[in-house]
Structures are given as C-alpha cells and as structure tokens.
Design a protein around this motif. Structure first.
Motif, short mmCIF file in Angstrom:
data_model
loop_
_atom_site.label_atom_id
_atom_site.label_comp_id
_atom_site.label_asym_id
_atom_site.label_seq_id
_atom_site.Cartn_x
_atom_site.Cartn_y
_atom_site.Cartn_z
N PRO A 71 0.89 -1.26 -0.32
CA PRO A 71 -0.44 -0.43 -0.12
C PRO A 71 0.89 1.31 0.13
CG PRO A 71 -0.45 -0.39 2.24
CD PRO A 71 0.41 -2.11 1.41
N LEU A 72 1.50 1.49 0.39
CA LEU A 72 2.96 1.85 -0.21
C LEU A 72 3.53 2.72 -1.51
CD1 LEU A 72 4.16 2.54 4.22
CD2 LEU A 72 2.12 3.48 3.09
N HIS A 73 3.73 1.78 -1.64
CA HIS A 73 4.43 2.04 -3.02
C HIS A 73 3.93 3.03 -3.77
CE1 HIS A 73 6.96 -1.47 -6.71
NE2 HIS A 73 7.48 0.17 -5.82
N GLY A 74 5.32 3.47 -4.26
CA GLY A 74 4.93 4.69 -4.90
C GLY A 74 4.29 6.41 -4.57
N LEU A 75 3.95 6.09 -3.78
CA LEU A 75 3.89 7.21 -1.92
C LEU A 75 4.89 7.79 -1.64
CD1 LEU A 75 0.91 5.99 0.22
CD2 LEU A 75 0.96 6.68 -2.03
N PRO A 76 4.43 9.30 -2.76
CA PRO A 76 5.48 10.28 -1.86
C PRO A 76 5.52 10.43 -0.19
CG PRO A 76 4.44 10.70 -3.24
CD PRO A 76 3.57 10.03 -3.17
N MET A 77 7.10 10.64 0.19
CA MET A 77 7.36 10.20 2.13
C MET A 77 7.60 11.60 2.06
SD MET A 77 6.23 7.47 3.54
CE MET A 77 6.28 8.09 4.89
N ALA A 78 7.98 11.92 3.10
CA ALA A 78 9.19 12.84 3.68
C ALA A 78 9.27 12.61 5.44
CB ALA A 78 9.15 14.60 3.82
N ILE A 79 10.53 11.87 5.15
CA ILE A 79 11.32 11.73 6.94
C ILE A 79 11.79 12.02 7.74
CG2 ILE A 79 12.81 9.39 8.11
CD1 ILE A 79 10.31 8.89 5.72
N LEU A 112 10.17 1.64 5.29
CA LEU A 112 10.10 2.27 4.31
C LEU A 112 10.08 2.50 2.82
CD1 LEU A 112 8.60 5.88 6.69
CD2 LEU A 112 7.51 3.44 6.12
N ARG A 113 11.51 2.01 2.86
CA ARG A 113 11.75 2.53 1.40
C ARG A 113 11.82 0.72 0.20
NH1 ARG A 113 16.00 5.79 -0.85
NH2 ARG A 113 16.73 5.93 1.41
N ALA A 114 12.37 -0.63 1.66
CA ALA A 114 11.50 -1.43 0.86
C ALA A 114 9.95 -2.37 0.76
CB ALA A 114 12.02 -2.45 1.74
N ALA A 115 9.34 -0.95 0.91
CA ALA A 115 8.17 -1.25 1.30
C ALA A 115 7.21 -0.50 -0.26
CB ALA A 115 7.45 -0.47 2.18
N GLY A 116 8.35 0.32 -0.82
CA GLY A 116 8.03 1.26 -2.54
C GLY A 116 7.64 2.88 -1.73
N ALA A 117 8.13 2.96 -0.67
CA ALA A 117 8.20 5.00 -0.65
C ALA A 117 8.36 5.17 -0.82
CB ALA A 117 7.84 5.03 1.11
N ILE A 118 8.70 6.49 -1.41
CA ILE A 118 9.27 7.44 -2.23
C ILE A 118 9.57 8.75 -1.84
CG2 ILE A 118 10.23 8.99 -5.00
CD1 ILE A 118 7.92 7.68 -6.04
N PHE A 119 11.39 8.45 -0.84
CA PHE A 119 11.76 9.64 -0.38
C PHE A 119 11.74 11.33 -0.91
CE2 PHE A 119 13.81 6.48 2.72
CZ PHE A 119 12.29 5.70 3.56
N ILE A 120 10.83 11.76 -0.47
CA ILE A 120 11.35 13.44 -1.13
C ILE A 120 11.44 14.25 -0.30
CG2 ILE A 120 9.16 13.55 -2.09
CD1 ILE A 120 7.54 15.29 -0.18
N GLY A 121 12.09 14.27 0.76
CA GLY A 121 12.82 15.31 2.31
C GLY A 121 12.60 14.85 3.04
N LYS A 122 12.86 16.21 4.04
CA LYS A 122 12.63 15.54 4.95
C LYS A 122 11.63 16.44 6.61
CE LYS A 122 16.33 12.91 6.31
NZ LYS A 122 16.62 13.02 7.67
N THR A 123 11.60 16.46 6.68
CA THR A 123 9.99 16.73 7.99
C THR A 123 10.37 17.45 9.31
OG1 THR A 123 9.49 15.33 9.37
CG2 THR A 123 8.38 15.23 6.92
N ASN A 124 10.41 18.82 9.28
CA ASN A 124 11.24 19.53 10.44
C ASN A 124 10.99 18.69 11.90
OD1 ASN A 124 13.57 22.30 10.93
ND2 ASN A 124 11.39 23.65 11.05
N VAL A 125 11.91 19.56 12.60
CA VAL A 125 11.83 19.13 14.14
C VAL A 125 12.14 20.15 14.95
CG1 VAL A 125 12.08 16.66 13.68
CG2 VAL A 125 14.18 18.22 13.53
#
Length: 473
Positions: A71-79, A112-125
């Motif tokens: 279900p996460l394959h191809g979804l853009p995600m920021a870590i 998450l990478r193994a599940a196909g998510a695409i990392f677009i960048g980071k989220t601020n902290v």
C-alpha cells in the motif's frame, strides 16, 4: 477525486488499477509543496524534482511488471529529520549536523524504502527533538496551517503540518513526551504511539535500559495509520525487547458497542488545562457513547506527582546518556540549546538509587494499569493542556495562573502513557473559539494496539475531523 485529498489506501487502489501513475502523484505532491511549504516550512531538504520524477517513473515500471510492493509503494513521503536517510541531509535540527548526508538508512526509513515509498525530503523538528515546538537553527520554524502565527507543535511538527496541508498523505513521527501525539492534535490529524517494542528503533548504543521513546505513524485516518504500522512493525534481531507484528487493516472495521471507556480529564485537577480543552474532550468522549460504548469518569488512578518524578528522572538519565559525547566536547557543547544542556546536566547528577526508585514508581504504575484495563477497554484524556501557542514563544510559561517550572511541564498529560509504553492514538476533537485544533488521546493496555485503532476507526467514521481543512488548503 483530487489526488491530495485522497487517503493512502485510496491512492494505493488507484495505482494498482492504473487509474493514476506514480509520476502523476509525484507531480501533484510537488505542486502542493510549491503552493504551501513556503508559508508553513514543514518539509525541509527537499530533493531535486527531476530525480523524484525519475524515481516515480521507475515505480510505474515496477507496477506495470506486476512487482507492486504493497500500500505504500509509489507514495511520496518525507521522513522526520531525526532519522538518517541515505543521500538526504539528516540534521536532527542541529547545526552540528547541518552538513550530514548519511550513506545508509536508519531502520525505520529502510523499512519504508523496502515497501516502495519514495522519499522526497525531511519533515522539520526542534533540535534533537527536544520540545513540542518545531524550530531550529538549521531550517527555522514550522507554522501551524490553521493559524500561521502559531506553532505546529513537535517534535513531529513538520510531519503534522505536512499532513494537514496535504503535502503528504502519511508520515512518520516519534514520541517520548507527546512528540507525535501533540502535533497530531494541533494539526487536526491522527498520530499513533504504538506499544513500546512494536516498532523497533534504530539499534545504536544501549538497547536495554531506555524505554521512553518510540517511532510511529501519522495520517489523516486510522486506516492509513494501520497500513503504515504494518510496514513499520515487527522484530529486529538486534533488539531484545520486541512485540510481534499483527494484521491490523483487515480487522479495523468492527463494532465497538459495549466497550468500556474511562474519561480521565485533567487527572482530578492535577494538570492545569487552558479553557475550552476539557469541554472538547468531553464532547469527543460522548461520540463513543453515541457509538454504544460505556463511557464513565475515572478518578485519578495514581499520583501525578509520583509519575512526574519518575518520568523526569528516567528522561534525564536517558538524555544524559544520549548526548553526553556532545556535551563533553566544548566546541560541540556551545551548539546545544539550553534545554538540552539542562537535561544532560540533570542526568549527570543522578545517583543509581534515584534511577532505581524512578523505575520502581514506573513499575507500580504499570501494575495499576493492569488492574484498570481489566475493567476498561481504553482510557481517554486531552492530548495537550494548552492550545497551539504563538511561534515567538519557546514554550508556554504559564497555564492559567499556574507557572510552568520546566520547558516541557505543559505536556505532563502525556506522561502516564509514555512512562510505561502504552499504545495511544491522538484523535482530532475539533476546534476552539479561535479556530485552533485540539485532540484527545485514546490509550489501552500494553499490546492492545488493534483495540485502540478499532476505537479510532469507529470514531473517525463518525466525525472525520481531518476533512475540515486549513484555510486555503
């Protein structure tokens, strides 16, 4: 359906059917970031657009070849920028690591990478995740999408704000003292702190003693929380404390009629709470009653002062161990913010017997919850004691007429959950008089993650607060 209003499971279905492509979804996500991130500052270290589109096209080729990963394959995600991600600046909000670009992923992004998510960048902290206000000297401050003069919370503030503005559809967070639940509450989304051990942390240094912090998923609906948790959960052989993964999504929709829920409120007055928060929580608890649950008020089940003493001692112990190498280097120490130095020095002053006593209190509180959850399926209370505060503040100095004696005392209501690692879901409860969001934490017995998420799913179907979007979003 507008792509950025869809849930992760809806997008997954559309990618499966070929109704949309990963490239189309990536273009929509980048357009959303271009439109909103300049004001909100939720996503940092954004990758090159051409690289991201190329990666999305590779995903489309994989899906066309029948190699869909879930279900996460191809979804853009920021870590969250407390995690090392290969090839992306990973700063922890500290100038000490402003130029740190890892060559390998931490455990969570690797799953998450193994599940196909695409990392677009980071989220601020906030720096090193300390404090429920996401500002730092590397990237600046994350603003609340519902009121841009207010904080988005923290330490997963970038994640919460990115979800609220539809720049991402799911996000990772992490939680010690409400660092995942607080920004979920203040950004009108869901955030789940799983049972301690359900989602293993990156195995670095000691893996036995410190049990106050865990990673977890954030999203705009419990179904997406459950789908992401299925990816993140499961043992790692390098961890001695773990809980087995379990199927969640297939069992999420169920009747909750007859379940018993206890309302804790302000812990019998022990927690100072700003006006309007308890009333929203009580209204949210009534939603469960309308769903057929048995909801009743619970008297304080344990001394709030004892919980605070135990928490601060064990937290000092943990932070001193974590940051001592930086503190002992004078050149690095000068880069640490005052709150970090205070935590470290407090921890370095502890005796072994003080730590022992704190753990005994923790053990007594855990034993008490075992009895409580023989009677209740879940307990509920406000996620935060204050509304989102002005971005010019480091933290609230007072609640009503009560002075806050530490930089994090105003998040004391999260301690009963965190101290013993219970599963806890922030559910949105609506808005106050100023249009600011708030949440309620629903928590259950250790290991009962599914039961808590089932309550959240029933509540979401009855309320769907995240569809009340920020202005202009």
């Amino acid at each position: 359906m507008e792509l950025q209003t869809a849930t992760a499971h809806e997008l997954s279905d559309q990618l499966d059917s070929g109704e949309i492509s990963a490239e189309t979804l990536m273009r929509a996500s980048l357009a959303r970031i271009d439109a909103f991130n300049g004001d909100i500052n939720a996503i940092v270290a954004l990758r090159d657009q051409d690289e991201l589109l190329s990666e999305a096209r590779r995903v489309d080729a994989q899906i066309a070849a029948g190699r869909r990963k879930g279900p996460l394959h191809g979804l853009p995600m920021a870590i969250k920028d407390l995690q090392d991600v290969a090839g992306i600046a990973s700063t922890s909000g500290s100038t000490l690591f402003a130029d740190h670009i890892p060559t390998a992923d931490h455990l969570l992004p690797s799953r998450l990478r193994a599940a196909g998510a695409i990392f677009i960048g980071k989220t601020n902290v906030p720096e090193f995740g300390l404090g429920s206000n996401s500002f730092n000297s590397v990237y600046g401050t994350t603003r609340n999408p519902y009121a841009k003069d207010r904080t988005a919370g923290g330490s997963s503030g970038g994640a919460g704000a990115a979800l609220a503005t539809r720049m991402v559809v799911v996000a990772d967070g992490s939680d010690a003292m409400g660092s995942l639940r607080n920004p979920a509450a203040w950004n009108n989304v869901y955030g789940f702190r799983p049972t301690q051990g359900r989602v293993p942390g990156h195995p670095k240094g000691d893996v036995y003693l410190h049990q106050l912090f865990t990673d977890g998923p954030m999203a705009r609906c419990p179904m997406d929380i459950a789908a992401m948790l299925e990816v993140l959960a499961g043992p790692d052989p390098r961890h001695p404390h773990w809980i087995a993964a379990e199927p969640l999504v297939a069992h999420l929709d169920t009747t909750v009629k007859g379940r018993r829920i206890g309302w804790l409120g302000d812990w019998g007055g022990a927690f100072a709470v700003e006006p309007g928060i308890l009333e929203l929580g009580q209204a949210a608890a009534k939603v469960f009653a309308d769903l057929g649950c048995i909801v009743e008020e619970v008297k304080p089940p344990f001394s709030a002062a004892a919980l605070w003493d135990s928490w601060t001692t064990l937290r000092f112990f943990e932070k001193a161990a974590q940051f001592r190498p930086l503190y002992e280097d004078p050149d690095k120490r000068e880069h640490l913010k005052p709150e970090a130095i205070w935590e470290i020095e407090s921890g370095l002053s502890l005796t072994a017997m003080q730590v022992q006593r704190a753990s005994e209190i923790r053990s007594d509180w855990y034993a008490q919850t075992v009895k409580l959850f023989e009677h209740y399926d879940a307990l509920v209370s406000p996620t935060s004691q204050v509304w989102p505060f002005p971005i010019g503040w480091r933290q609230p100095e007072r609640i009503n007429d009560v002075a806050m004696d530490t930089y994090h005392r105003w998040m004391e209501c999260t301690v009963p959950v965190s101290l013993i690692g219970l599963p806890s879901l922030n559910v949105p409860v609506g808005f106050g008089d100023l249009g600011l969001p708030m949440g309620m934490q629903v928590f259950g017995a250790r290991g009962n993650d599914l039961g808590v998420l089932q309550l959240g799913q029933a509540y979401h179907r009855a309320t769907d607060w995240p569809n009340t979007r920020p202005p202009g979003a």
